[in-house]
Design an enzyme around this catalytic site. Structure first.
Site, mmCIF file in Angstrom:
data_model
loop_
_atom_site.group_PDB
_atom_site.id
_atom_site.type_symbol
_atom_site.label_atom_id
_atom_site.label_comp_id
_atom_site.label_asym_id
_atom_site.label_seq_id
_atom_site.Cartn_x
_atom_site.Cartn_y
_atom_site.Cartn_z
ATOM 1 N N HIS A 86 0.823 -1.211 0.000
ATOM 2 C CA HIS A 86 0.000 0.000 0.000
ATOM 3 C C HIS A 86 0.852 1.254 0.000
ATOM 4 C CE1 HIS A 86 0.396 1.157 4.338
ATOM 5 N NE2 HIS A 86 0.543 -0.142 4.539
ATOM 6 N N ASP A 88 -0.651 4.465 0.873
ATOM 7 C CA ASP A 88 -1.137 5.455 1.827
ATOM 8 C C ASP A 88 -0.338 5.354 3.119
ATOM 9 O OD1 ASP A 88 -2.539 2.893 2.062
ATOM 10 O OD2 ASP A 88 -3.611 3.815 3.725
ATOM 11 N N ASP A 118 6.508 1.502 6.028
ATOM 12 C CA ASP A 118 5.075 1.177 5.987
ATOM 13 C C ASP A 118 4.356 2.092 5.018
ATOM 14 O OD1 ASP A 118 2.577 0.191 6.673
ATOM 15 O OD2 ASP A 118 2.366 1.502 8.409
ATOM 16 N N GLU A 152 -5.111 1.351 3.002
ATOM 17 C CA GLU A 152 -4.878 0.280 3.971
ATOM 18 C C GLU A 152 -4.981 0.779 5.406
ATOM 19 O OE1 GLU A 152 -2.719 -2.472 6.610
ATOM 20 O OE2 GLU A 152 -2.243 -0.369 6.182
ATOM 21 N N GLU A 153 -4.538 1.998 5.642
ATOM 22 C CA GLU A 153 -4.483 2.516 7.008
ATOM 23 C C GLU A 153 -5.849 2.940 7.549
ATOM 24 O OE1 GLU A 153 -1.984 2.089 8.696
ATOM 25 O OE2 GLU A 153 -0.176 2.207 7.482
#
Length: 467
Positions: A86, A88, A118, A152-153
């Site tokens: 991801h 984001d 991340d 995703e977050e």
């Protein structure tokens, strides 16, 4: 087979890979308000466009699914492997010291910046693994697809959108955790708590509290505005709490109002013990200050009882538990907004296999209710499990062992990844075991050596699974 060629290729392209990661990490891709064509705001769409441009320039077939998800395909063969990453990021937050959140730099072998670990760094490592396989001419007949999400977050609605039109691959891994292989993801218990009370007419009272940036982030800062007390009354109490919790307090007094800022250390809510919860410590301080008794101060006391600063296992709520293979329950009190008449708060719990409504949801609901608080629309998300003895997982572990010399074994995580709801999906990389890369906190970083090793390992996996 191919190990030497893969290692040489990735080493030769290391700087180029780092430059591409930095280009992506320079884009602020925090979720923002919807606008036409940008379902999660302008930032995530910009990051996706940049990543797809990279992939296309390296010769991959790309597709953009309405700016929710982008994909890059290695070939047009049978669908065999998905790599889910991801683009984001969580909000930048405060407390950065090495660099600014979106100004990535390499220092002392670490690549600093929001998203380096991340998950933009691992996403680019996977792209370079595909480049290595393609440009080295390693014979693969089945397709690997790199899937790049943008939400995703904040709930993974991007992937939900994608799987409405595409099928899950027979095998999927997400480079959004750590090596070797994570085949168990704990269940999740996100809590939304509310309460209301009569306004206090006393002089010494709390005017407001504000803390937290996201439900899955342990707050590194928390703020309270109070009136009716002097700085001389507050400071000794604050110093005492600091000695107890390690959280520092800043006081700003103006006339009869004092703004208290608690400064702790942020962390991912799945590992709350790695941070210093500024909110929980602030509540402890407020509970000890000589405010007049009222509905609000009684609620502050209840919150310190239900979510004490030194409890990250849900003991105070009566739900601490542990299971072989999937670890212990963790719980973090992460967000709070309080006015003179109302409170709204959030906590984030991660529970092992065996947690259910009867031993989790109902006890928490009852405990909070006994303190005059309501748990709004509670719902558990079940744990995720994939057989660690499958050919797929063994192939991943073999590649990890080949390039690191370390024993490959399965593990669990409290963090949730894109694979949580997939039939045959695991988390695989991209940090090495035991690395605290400050994910979701200030000064997030990825070891350059980990990113390079990840690209090599991923390339080997593609060669082994897609031949």
């Amino acid at each position: 087979m191919y190990k030497k060629k893969i290692e040489q290729y990735i080493e030769a392209h290391k700087q180029e890979m780092l430059d591409d990661i930095c280009a992506l990490c320079s884009i602020n891709s925090e979720r923002s308000a919807y606008q036409e064509g940008d379902p999660f705001g302008e930032g995530p769409s910009r990051a996706l466009a940049q990543a797809l441009k990279m992939a296309e320039e390296y010769g991959f077939s790309i597709n953009n699914y309405d700016n929710y998800v982008g994909t890059a395909d290695l070939n047009d063969g049978e669908h065999q492997l998905d790599i889910l990453a991801h683009l984001d990021v969580v909000p930048a937050g405060e407390g950065w010291t090495v660099t600014q959140p979106f100004e990535p730099i390499v220092k002392d072998g670490k690549l600093y910046g929001r998203g380096t670990a991340d998950d933009k760094g691992p996403a680019v490592a996977a792209l370079y693994a595909m480049r290595a396989v393609k440009e080295l001419g390693i014979p693969v007949t089945k397709n690997v697809r790199l899937i790049l999400g943008t939400d995703e977050e904040c709930g993974s609605s991007d992937i939900e959108h994608y799987y409405k039109v595409e099928k899950e691959a027979p095998m999927t891994f997400s480079p959004d955790a750590s090596f070797p292989v994570i085949n168990i993801e704990k269940g999740r218990f996100p809590g939304h708590v509310t309460a209301s009370f009569e306004v206090s007419t006393e002089n010494a009272r709390i005017l407001s509290i504000e803390a937290g940036i996201k439900i899955n982030v342990v707050p590194g800062k928390a703020h309270a505005t109070i009136t009716g007390l002097t700085e001389e009354e507050v400071r000794p109490m604050a110093e005492g709490v600091t000695k107890e919790t390690g959280v520092q307090f800043e006081l700003q007094a103006e006339e009869d109002v004092i703004v208290i800022t608690a400064v702790g250390e942020g962390a991912h809510a799945s590992t709350p013990e790695e941070g210093k919860n500024a909110l929980a410590s602030l509540l402890l301080l407020l509970d000890r200050l000589p405010f007049a008794s009222c509905g609000q101060t009684k609620l502050i006391h209840s919150l310190t009882e239900c979510f004490p600063w030194n409890d990250t296992e849900g003991k105070a709520l009566g739900v601490a538990m542990q299971a072989e293979g999937s670890g212990a329950l963790s719980l973090a009190f992460t967000m709070l907004t309080m006015t003179e008449t109302r409170m709204e708060a959030y906590f984030d719990g991660r529970f092992p296999i065996g947690g259910n409504d009867d031993n989790l949801l109902k006890p928490v609901e009852a405990k909070l209710a006994s303190h005059g608080m309501k748990l709004e629309s509670p719902q558990l998300r079940e744990p995720h499990f994939v057989d660690g003895n499958s050919e797929f997982v063994r192939t991943l572990l073999n590649a990890y062992e080949l390039y690191t010399g370390n024993k490959g074994e399965c593990n669990y995580t409290g963090g949730g990844t894109y694979v949580h709801d997939l039939k045959n999906g695991v988390a695989f990389g991209a940090s090495m075991p035991g690395v605290d890369n400050r994910m979701h906190g200030a000064d997030e970083f990825a070891y350059v050596s980990d990113l390079v090793a990840s690209a090599k390992i991923f390339a080997q996996v593609i060669a082994d699974l897609c031949k």
